[in-house]
Design a protein around this motif. Structure first.
Motif, PDB file in Angstrom:
ATOM      1  N   MET A  55       0.807  -1.215   0.000  1.00 50.50           N
ATOM      2  CA  MET A  55       0.000   0.000   0.000  1.00 50.50           C
ATOM      3  C   MET A  55       0.842   1.267   0.000  1.00 50.50           C
ATOM      4  SD  MET A  55      -3.332  -0.717   0.087  1.00 50.50           S
ATOM      5  CE  MET A  55      -2.853  -1.717  -1.326  1.00 50.50           C
ATOM      6  N   ALA A  56       1.833   1.331   0.884  1.00 50.76           N
ATOM      7  CA  ALA A  56       2.620   2.555   1.034  1.00 50.76           C
ATOM      8  C   ALA A  56       3.737   2.287   2.024  1.00 50.76           C
ATOM      9  CB  ALA A  56       1.744   3.709   1.546  1.00 50.76           C
ATOM     10  N   THR A  69      -3.404   7.654  -2.061  1.00 51.95           N
ATOM     11  CA  THR A  69      -4.359   6.734  -2.662  1.00 51.95           C
ATOM     12  C   THR A  69      -3.602   5.594  -3.327  1.00 51.95           C
ATOM     13  OG1 THR A  69      -4.485   8.233  -4.569  1.00 51.95           O
ATOM     14  CG2 THR A  69      -6.264   8.341  -2.957  1.00 51.95           C
ATOM     15  N   SER A  70      -4.179   4.420  -3.273  1.00 51.48           N
ATOM     16  CA  SER A  70      -3.539   3.232  -3.794  1.00 51.48           C
ATOM     17  C   SER A  70      -4.611   2.342  -4.411  1.00 51.48           C
ATOM     18  CB  SER A  70      -2.772   2.523  -2.670  1.00 51.48           C
ATOM     19  OG  SER A  70      -1.988   1.459  -3.174  1.00 51.48           O
ATOM     20  N   SER A 105      -3.648  12.020  -5.357  1.00 58.81           N
ATOM     21  CA  SER A 105      -2.739  10.902  -5.115  1.00 58.81           C
ATOM     22  C   SER A 105      -2.128  10.958  -3.722  1.00 58.81           C
ATOM     23  CB  SER A 105      -1.628  10.873  -6.167  1.00 58.81           C
ATOM     24  OG  SER A 105      -0.888  12.082  -6.151  1.00 58.81           O
ATOM     25  N   VAL A 339       5.938  -0.242  -7.714  1.00 54.22           N
ATOM     26  CA  VAL A 339       4.611  -0.840  -7.584  1.00 54.22           C
ATOM     27  C   VAL A 339       4.046  -1.122  -8.970  1.00 54.22           C
ATOM     28  CG1 VAL A 339       2.227  -0.373  -6.886  1.00 54.22           C
ATOM     29  CG2 VAL A 339       4.118   0.173  -5.336  1.00 54.22           C
ATOM     30  N   ARG A 341       0.614  -2.010 -10.961  1.00 49.12           N
ATOM     31  CA  ARG A 341      -0.844  -1.962 -10.835  1.00 49.12           C
ATOM     32  C   ARG A 341      -1.504  -2.374 -12.146  1.00 49.12           C
ATOM     33  NH1 ARG A 341      -1.806   3.796  -7.659  1.00 49.12           N
ATOM     34  NH2 ARG A 341      -0.847   3.161  -5.698  1.00 49.12           N
TER      35      ARG A 341
END
Length: 448
Positions: A55-56, A69-70, A105, A339, A341
């Motif tokens: 996530m972060a 935001t993810s 974001s 990351v 996505r």
């Protein structure tokens, strides 16, 4: 257990049913796994909804109200630190009519407000206001959960925050297995025991399947060829890491097409373990060149003592740690978080944050950022080659023949590693990719 089927497969007749079990063999996979939209939809349900997804980093949300935001697959989420200091992962969807409540974001806020009808929520996700609420019966308001929904599980390992949409399954530490060692070594190499992510992000998309980037993070077979423009006479790449005196060695003196030629990269290893986790080890000083900076080394000695500091440096061999199915962490050299996505079966977004080390000289962190630009930015000398290859692969796979994509390097020659179900091979072998597909097959075959 009922076996899942997909209708229709891309490379078979349109009226055939293709079982998941038929898509993956020990040394190959069907091209459909990269091109079939039905399979992609199933992946979102059975892979991304069951796996631990990065996530972060906690340094991205240091204060109350800080958020990023993810996403979990295609599901938008908000990662936010609340007033009590806890990091929450909330589904980014208003419970009223479904609109996203946070488009930015990153940022800081004291509440989230839906732009459609003005419903608003505290930073822990709890409903705090409904405009003109008198039109709702009290019984309705009291019987419904109208707060932002929470993702089922959230865990933080030494600053790396992951979430899982399923209530069931292994803990985060069990899930990441050997990759825990990479995070531990990364943080042990910080004079303060911390890293932080604050230098900004590279964000781009390519026309290809998400698995291509995950696999490429374990592929040391391709650099001399995909990145040929960066290889100098003598077989060394351009400098890619701060404080390195030379670039990475990618070719030996022997012609790679000779029958007995071996890749220079095969002095390293690739590991594939349970749950699709995989990583590369490259015992090459250029991969940890920042540790040669005298002030950096002294900081480690001051923290750990000389003997332990030297052990940490000597053991800093993990290069890429690939957390299936969403994350690549470069844990040495030009350190970064990458990351992956999925957007659709043929479109993928990549986000790259340089990681910086707390407690080292400023020029070291500036160098890490500078060489991230050289390596993994959209205008870099390296990642741009990879993006071009991903698109060529996706375009090539539209051809109906051959049906298979080969993952046969090193099959039958691997040896056991120390972790459960772990296999080890030389760095150019496809050991890690095979581990990914073993877990992919397991998840995709389970209906519940």
């Amino acid at each position: 257990m009922q076996q899942a089927v997909v209708r229709p497969p891309t490379h078979n007749s349109a009226d055939a049913d293709l079982a998941i079990d038929d898509l993956v063999r020990d040394d190959r996979v069907r091209a459909d796994v990269y091109t079939d939209a039905h399979l992609f939809d199933l992946e979102m349900e059975r892979v991304f909804n069951r796996a631990w997804i990065f996530m972060a980093h906690e340094s991205q949300v240091p204060n109350a109200g800080d958020f990023v935001t993810s996403a979990i697959g295609r599901q938008p989420v908000i990662v936010v630190r609340d007033a009590k200091g806890a990091i929450n992962v909330l589904y980014n969807r208003c419970p009223h009519r479904g609109a996203i409540v946070c488009r930015e974001s990153e940022g800081n806020t004291h509440r989230f407000a839906c732009p459609y009808h003005g419903w608003n929520f505290r930073i822990d996700g709890e409903l705090s206001g409904i405009p003109f609420r008198s039109a709702y019966d009290d019984e309705f308001l009291q019987s419904e959960d109208l707060s932002l929904a929470r993702v089922a599980r959230v865990e933080n390992y030494r600053g790396f925050v992951f979430a899982c949409a399923s209530h069931d399954g292994p803990s985060l530490v069990d899930y990441i297995g050997p990759l825990k060692d990479g995070i531990d070594n990364l943080l042990d190499r910080s004079p303060s025991g911390e890293v932080f992510v604050s230098a900004g992000v590279h964000r781009y998309r390519y026309k290809g399947n998400w698995k291509m980037q995950l696999e490429n993070g374990l592929d040391e077979y391709h650099p001399p060829f995909s990145h040929a423009s960066t290889v100098r006479p003598g077989g060394q790449q351009l400098q890619r890491a701060y404080a390195a005196k030379t670039g990475y060695k990618v070719l030996s003196d022997k012609d790679p097409n000779e029958a007995d030629a071996k890749s220079h990269y095969d002095h390293g290893e690739v590991h594939g373990a349970r749950y699709g986790q995989a990583y590369l080890t490259i015992p090459d000083a250029t991969r940890r060149s920042e540790l040669e900076v005298p002030e950096y080394r002294q900081g480690l000695i001051d923290r750990h003592g000389e003997q332990r500091a030297l052990e940490i440096i000597e053991n800093s061999n993990m290069s890429n740690a690939v957390f299936y199915p969403s994350l690549i962490v470069r844990v040495s050299g030009n350190m970064h978080i990458r990351v992956v996505r999925p957007i659709s079966v043929g479109e993928t977004e990549v986000l790259v944050w340089p990681m910086q080390v707390k407690g080292v000289p400023e020029q070291v962190n500036k160098g890490i950022v500078r060489y991230a630009n050289v390596h993994v930015s959209v205008s870099s000398f390296v990642q741009t080659d990879d993006l071009e290859i991903f698109e060529r692969v996706y375009e090539g796979l539209q051809a109906r023949q051959p049906q298979w994509v080969m993952l046969a390097r090193g099959v039958g020659r691997e040896w056991d590693g120390p972790y459960p179900d772990e296999k080890v091979g030389y760095a150019t072998w496809e050991t890690g990719m095979r581990a990914q597909f073993r877990y992919w097959k397991q998840l995709m075959s389970e209906n519940t």
